[in-house]
Design a protein around this motif. Structure first.
Motif, mmCIF file in Angstrom:
data_model
loop_
_atom_site.group_PDB
_atom_site.id
_atom_site.type_symbol
_atom_site.label_atom_id
_atom_site.label_comp_id
_atom_site.label_asym_id
_atom_site.label_seq_id
_atom_site.Cartn_x
_atom_site.Cartn_y
_atom_site.Cartn_z
ATOM 1 N N PRO A 84 56.846 57.398 38.221
ATOM 2 C CA PRO A 84 55.428 57.732 38.295
ATOM 3 C C PRO A 84 54.644 56.693 39.085
ATOM 4 N N LEU A 85 53.501 57.095 39.588
ATOM 5 C CA LEU A 85 52.595 56.195 40.281
ATOM 6 C C LEU A 85 51.647 55.607 39.238
ATOM 7 N N ILE A 86 51.726 54.299 39.045
ATOM 8 C CA ILE A 86 51.001 53.614 37.969
ATOM 9 C C ILE A 86 49.904 52.750 38.583
ATOM 10 N N GLY A 87 48.656 53.106 38.355
ATOM 11 C CA GLY A 87 47.533 52.324 38.846
ATOM 12 C C GLY A 87 47.086 51.302 37.822
ATOM 13 N N ILE A 88 46.994 50.034 38.224
ATOM 14 C CA ILE A 88 46.545 48.958 37.338
ATOM 15 C C ILE A 88 45.147 48.562 37.788
ATOM 16 N N LEU A 89 44.164 48.898 36.967
ATOM 17 C CA LEU A 89 42.759 48.722 37.321
ATOM 18 C C LEU A 89 42.257 47.347 36.909
ATOM 19 N N SER A 90 41.647 46.641 37.872
ATOM 20 C CA SER A 90 41.064 45.343 37.554
ATOM 21 C C SER A 90 39.831 45.117 38.422
ATOM 22 N N ALA A 91 39.340 43.881 38.429
ATOM 23 C CA ALA A 91 38.143 43.525 39.195
ATOM 24 C C ALA A 91 38.257 42.067 39.604
ATOM 25 N N GLY A 92 37.416 41.662 40.562
ATOM 26 C CA GLY A 92 37.443 40.282 41.039
ATOM 27 C C GLY A 92 38.275 40.105 42.289
ATOM 28 N N PHE A 93 38.351 41.136 43.127
ATOM 29 C CA PHE A 93 39.178 41.079 44.336
ATOM 30 C C PHE A 93 38.528 40.197 45.402
ATOM 31 N N THR A 94 39.379 39.492 46.149
ATOM 32 C CA THR A 94 38.914 38.539 47.156
ATOM 33 C C THR A 94 38.908 39.114 48.567
ATOM 34 N N GLY A 95 39.682 40.194 48.784
ATOM 35 C CA GLY A 95 39.825 40.729 50.131
ATOM 36 C C GLY A 95 40.939 40.065 50.918
ATOM 37 N N SER A 96 41.600 39.083 50.320
ATOM 38 C CA SER A 96 42.695 38.366 50.976
ATOM 39 C C SER A 96 44.031 38.917 50.518
ATOM 40 N N LEU A 97 44.959 39.099 51.451
ATOM 41 C CA LEU A 97 46.305 39.548 51.077
ATOM 42 C C LEU A 97 47.140 38.418 50.494
ATOM 43 N N LEU A 98 46.705 37.177 50.710
ATOM 44 C CA LEU A 98 47.455 36.052 50.157
ATOM 45 C C LEU A 98 47.259 35.961 48.644
ATOM 46 N N ARG A 99 45.995 36.058 48.216
ATOM 47 C CA ARG A 99 45.672 36.051 46.782
ATOM 48 C C ARG A 99 44.596 37.103 46.553
ATOM 49 N N PRO A 100 44.986 38.372 46.508
ATOM 50 C CA PRO A 100 43.993 39.451 46.498
ATOM 51 C C PRO A 100 43.086 39.472 45.287
ATOM 52 N N ILE A 101 43.514 38.855 44.191
ATOM 53 C CA ILE A 101 42.666 38.854 42.992
ATOM 54 C C ILE A 101 42.534 37.432 42.433
ATOM 55 N N GLY A 102 42.498 36.491 43.375
ATOM 56 C CA GLY A 102 42.255 35.095 43.034
ATOM 57 C C GLY A 102 43.336 34.475 42.171
ATOM 58 N N LYS A 103 42.915 33.732 41.153
ATOM 59 C CA LYS A 103 43.862 33.012 40.307
ATOM 60 C C LYS A 103 44.785 33.936 39.528
ATOM 61 N N ARG A 104 44.371 35.175 39.337
ATOM 62 C CA ARG A 104 45.192 36.112 38.563
ATOM 63 C C ARG A 104 46.237 36.831 39.406
ATOM 64 N N SER A 105 46.319 36.500 40.689
ATOM 65 C CA SER A 105 47.263 37.181 41.587
ATOM 66 C C SER A 105 48.712 37.005 41.127
ATOM 67 N N LEU A 106 49.057 35.803 40.663
ATOM 68 C CA LEU A 106 50.425 35.559 40.204
ATOM 69 C C LEU A 106 50.739 36.396 38.974
ATOM 70 N N LEU A 107 49.777 36.490 38.051
ATOM 71 C CA LEU A 107 49.974 37.299 36.836
ATOM 72 C C LEU A 107 50.292 38.744 37.209
ATOM 73 N N PHE A 108 49.519 39.311 38.150
ATOM 74 C CA PHE A 108 49.744 40.698 38.530
ATOM 75 C C PHE A 108 51.002 40.858 39.385
ATOM 76 N N ALA A 109 51.341 39.844 40.167
ATOM 77 C CA ALA A 109 52.584 39.903 40.940
ATOM 78 C C ALA A 109 53.788 40.007 40.005
ATOM 79 N N LYS A 110 53.751 39.248 38.909
ATOM 80 C CA LYS A 110 54.832 39.317 37.918
ATOM 81 C C LYS A 110 54.890 40.698 37.267
#
Length: 452
Positions: A84-110
């Motif tokens: 299935p296609l699973i969408g994970i909804l959040s907020a606080g996006f930076t617009g950067s592909l390096l860290r798209p959601i700031g400090k929480r990018s690693l959490l979501f990458a995991k």
């Protein structure tokens, strides 16, 4: 309905064709679904394939289907569902592909990387990434090359990971949540943060769990606080919508000196005393209105090396829609604090380090597990919406009784920074995706029932 795990292989053909193993094939198959997109196609049998689905490039493009290994395949009389296609909804996006959601990018990458174990296609998005005209989302995917942004259909299921109550209460989020549910029938789990008083009142109705709750009063009056201090000597004042231990006060009465004391943490621990309870209470609620607080009896808790200990217990729904214990950790208070939160100097520790006696540890662990599962079931029945995970703050008193202080529908993950909890860290992520897979299957079954 068949539900198996397969790998996708792309063919350079320009026609809308799909090749499936003999185990899936029958002559009536003629439609493929991915998320909220679908397409009529030619479905052919591939006797040599076992766990592989071959799809033409043209069909892949029509569905906006990213290449992804280990997808689930659901089939019914006429259709094949990929995902299935699973969408994970959040907020606080930076617009950067390096860290798209700031400090929480690693959490979501995991979290997204856990799909290699569970199957499915998870991605991260914010409400501003939804393109209603085309029915697509510009979602963030975590790949072997790092973060990538791709256009995909609206998902089969949404996992709500909005970071705070302020964001979640925005009209824009509430409107979109209703639109996705009403117009697209997309299930969303963990829809709201819990309110402490609401949770307390709901659990008070359940005879199986009410004995685990400390005595609690909503918007306590001066008279009620005086009566509670007379009975319990010490009381916690907590914001109903608070988190991370912020805004918590301890109020106590010293009978030998006939004075009241208030303790709270700002830059450092602050203690104030006065012979008048009214004076202290007025000082507390200068900026914090009383109706936003609850008063809760203080429990004489188990201590380790003269430091207060409480316990964070995580439960999750699994692939079969059943509650499981997924993690337990001890939280030990700092030297100068009113709570055990890490933000107030608390420390995370394993149960093995807290309990030197193996029998005591096993007994406490079993008691915490049974209580957490019992309260998870009670909340699941009482709270509106779909709940996929709960983080509990439990205490064990000096007599060995368990008390529930808080239940969190979006539990923080700070306990998983402890090296001994790495397996639990991965397991909780795995269960979150598995529950999303369960909900997507239920949504597909519901869709089938709507169109016999």
């Amino acid at each position: 309905m068949t539900n198996l795990l397969f790998q996708l292989k792309v063919l350079p053909e320009q026609e809308d064709v799909l090749y499936v193993p003999s185990s899936l094939y029958h002559h009536q198959l003629n439609t493929i679904y991915f998320g909220t997109f679908s397409s009529i196609c030619q479905v052919y049998e591939d006797p040599e394939a076992v766990n592989e689905i071959k799809i033409s490039q043209n069909l892949l493009d029509l569905l906006h289907l990213p290449i992804h290994n280990d997808v689930h395949i659901y089939t019914d009389e006429h259709s094949i569902y990929i995902g299935p296609l699973i969408g994970i909804l959040s907020a606080g996006f930076t617009g950067s592909l390096l860290r798209p959601i700031g400090k929480r990018s690693l959490l979501f990458a995991k979290l997204l990387s856990t799909a290699s174990i569970t199957g499915g296609i998870p991605f991260l998005f914010g409400i501003h990434h939804i393109q209603w005209d085309s029915g697509t989302i510009l979602g963030y995917f975590y790949t072997s090359n790092g973060w990538e942004q791709r256009e995909v259909p609206l998902p089969n299921v949404i996992y709500n990971r909005l970071p705070n109550r302020k964001t979640e209460s925005l009209d824009a989020f509430q409107t979109i949540k209703e639109k996705l549910a009403d117009e697209y029938q997309i299930p969303l789990f963990n829809p709201n943060f819990f309110n402490k008083w609401t949770v307390h009142t709901l659990l008070q109705k359940d005879a199986t769990v009410r004995d685990f709750l400390p005595y609690t009063i909503d918007a306590p009056s001066l008279e009620q606080l005086s009566e509670m201090l007379e009975q319990y000597e010490s009381v916690y004042l907590k914001p109903k919508n608070g988190s991370l231990g912020r805004g918590i006060y301890t109020l106590s009465y010293c009978s030998t000196q006939h004075v009241y004391q208030i303790c709270f943490k700002e830059e450092k621990l602050i203690k104030k005393t006065h012979a008048s309870l009214a004076v202290l209470v007025d000082e507390i609620f200068k900026t914090n209105e009383r109706e936003h607080y609850i008063a809760q009896q203080a429990i004489p808790l188990f201590k380790k090396d003269n430091r207060i200990v409480d316990f964070r217990v995580h439960t999750n729904k699994n692939l079969h829609n059943e509650w499981e214990l997924s993690a337990i950790a001890a939280k030990i208070s700092g030297g100068e604090t009113v709570t055990t939160h890490m933000t107030n100097g608390g420390e995370i520790e394993s149960l093995q380090r807290v309990f030197t006696n193996p029998e005591t540890r096993k007994k406490t662990e079993k008691l915490l597990e049974s209580t957490a599962l019992l309260i998870s079931l009670a909340l699941d029945h009482q709270v509106e919406g779909l709940i996929g995970e709960i983080g509990f703050d439990f205490g064990v008193d000096t007599r060995g009784n368990v008390w529930m202080f808080e239940a969190n529908s979006k539990p923080g993950r700070s306990i998983f920074l402890h090296p001994s909890l790495r397996k639990e860290d991965q397991y909780t992520r795995k269960l979150s995706l598995e529950y999303a897979i369960f909900l997507s299957k239920q949504a597909i079954l519901s869709l089938e029932a709507s169109y016999p």
